[in-house]
Design a protein around this motif. Structure first.
Motif, PDB file in Angstrom:
ATOM      1  N   LEU A 224       0.904  -1.086  -0.055  1.00  0.00           N
ATOM      2  CA  LEU A 224      -0.047  -0.033  -0.105  1.00  0.00           C
ATOM      3  C   LEU A 224       0.873   0.979   0.017  1.00  0.00           C
ATOM      4  CD1 LEU A 224      -2.684  -0.844   2.689  1.00  0.00           C
ATOM      5  CD2 LEU A 224      -2.738  -1.248   0.069  1.00  0.00           C
ATOM      6  N   ARG A 227       0.433   7.311   1.519  1.00  0.00           N
ATOM      7  CA  ARG A 227      -0.674   8.142   1.445  1.00  0.00           C
ATOM      8  C   ARG A 227      -1.946   7.124   2.160  1.00  0.00           C
ATOM      9  NH1 ARG A 227      -1.873  12.835  -0.954  1.00  0.00           N
ATOM     10  NH2 ARG A 227      -0.176  12.736  -2.012  1.00  0.00           N
ATOM     11  N   ARG A 228      -2.146   6.174   1.611  1.00  0.00           N
ATOM     12  CA  ARG A 228      -3.343   5.324   1.793  1.00  0.00           C
ATOM     13  C   ARG A 228      -3.099   4.853   3.272  1.00  0.00           C
ATOM     14  NH1 ARG A 228      -7.567   2.727  -0.509  1.00  0.00           N
ATOM     15  NH2 ARG A 228      -8.295   1.060   0.548  1.00  0.00           N
ATOM     16  N   HIS A 232      -6.105   5.855   5.494  1.00  0.00           N
ATOM     17  CA  HIS A 232      -7.124   4.842   5.766  1.00  0.00           C
ATOM     18  C   HIS A 232      -6.714   3.909   7.150  1.00  0.00           C
ATOM     19  CE1 HIS A 232      -9.260   5.624   2.147  1.00  0.00           C
ATOM     20  NE2 HIS A 232      -8.062   5.899   1.594  1.00  0.00           N
TER      21      HIS A 232
END
Length: 318
Positions: A224, A227-228, A232
């Motif tokens: 991943l 940023r994610r 998240h």
């Protein structure tokens, strides 16, 4: 849900106990002020007989503990009494002033909270970069100066030199919203500069602390993007400390506007309490102080509730 309700009840009970202790401190502090209220009202030319008569009218000849419990009982019923300076009901004085203070605090919060979260998330996303260092330096610089100093600098630049905004915020209940927003912009920006640094740094620190967690490592191994992972996975679990610091800073906005209101002559509770201290208007000082204390306690309670709702594990501390 039962655990949350139990926690709320416990926090409410603790808040009421804290408010009771604060009311004792407020009353005792006013009692210990030098000088006599009756003499201050009547002036130096007053005779002992007129001073004694006024003390009887004000109830100052009775024991302090009796006056305290009567005052506390009246406060609990919403009866704040009358102002000694102009004989008006204190609730009338507080109505518009309280709304003005809440408006200014809300105005600053609407600017500061999204700005702080954005700066903090970006600082965590680009940790140790030039942006991270610049933002940290700028925010630390902004909170290193006293509020009145920042306010006077803003007035000198934007009100005196450039004439973009007024130096005195003379708003009334009839002032339109757009005009109120324009006139209150400078004090709102000063308050924003004061609280943004704390919220931004807490957001950054909370996210960076979670970046070393095992589930974050697993997310990295899955490929991943950074940023994610932050938006998240790290941010939702960092909400509890972030919510706490936001609520505490909002409480500071409401109770800490005194200096800013005085500098900009803003007609809020801060300006009212300063004027009342000058006039020795004791009932108004007590009412304003108790409202400030109640606001701070309620916002702290709200911070606890929101933190636990965002992270139920806090209900079962190890």
């Amino acid at each position: 849900m039962d655990a949350v309700l139990k926690m709320v009840a416990q926090r409410l009970a603790l808040g009421l106990l804290t408010l009771f202790v604060v009311s004792l401190i407020i009353f005792a502090s006013v009692e210990m002020l030098p000088g006599d209220v009756a003499e201050e009202i009547l002036g130096q030319s007053a005779t002992p007989e007129t001073v004694a008569a006024l003390r009887r009218d004000l109830g100052l000849d009775r024991p302090a503990h009796i006056r305290y419990f009567e005052w506390l009982g009246d406060m609990a019923q919403g009866d704040f009494g009358r102002s000694l300076a102009n004989k008006r009901e204190i609730t009338e004085l507080l109505g518009t002033r309280l709304w003005n203070t809440l408006f200014l605090a809300g105005y600053a919060a609407v600017i500061a909270v999204p700005l702080s979260l954005a700066l903090g998330i970006l600082a965590a996303l680009y940790r140790n970069s030039l942006y991270d260092r610049l933002v940290n330096s700028a925010t630390l610089t902004s909170i290193s100066f006293p509020e009145f100093f920042v306010a006077y600098i803003m007035i000198a630049i934007f009100a005196v030199s450039w004439r973009w905004f007024p130096a005195i915020v003379n708003v009334t209940a009839e002032t339109p919203l757009d005009e109120r927003l324009y006139k209150a912009f400078l004090p709102a920006i000063v308050l924003t500069m004061v609280i943004t640094a704390h919220m931004m740094r807490m957001t950054r620190a909370a996210i960076i602390n979670l970046m070393a967690s095992p589930y974050i490592e697993m997310a990295r191994l899955k490929g991943l993007t950074r940023r994610r992972i932050i938006l998240h996975h790290a941010l939702p679990n960092a909400l509890a400390p972030i919510i706490n610091v936001i609520a505490l800073n909002l409480a500071y906005l409401v109770v800490g506007v005194v200096v800013v209101e005085v500098v900009f002559v803003y007609p809020g509770l801060g300006q009212l309490i300063i004027d009342s201290v000058t006039k020795r208007d004791i009932p108004v000082v007590q009412a304003c102080s108790l409202i400030f204390a109640l606001t701070y306690i309620l916002l702290n309670l709200l911070a606890d509730i929101l933190s636990i709702l965002s992270n139920p594990r806090l209900l079962h501390p190890r």
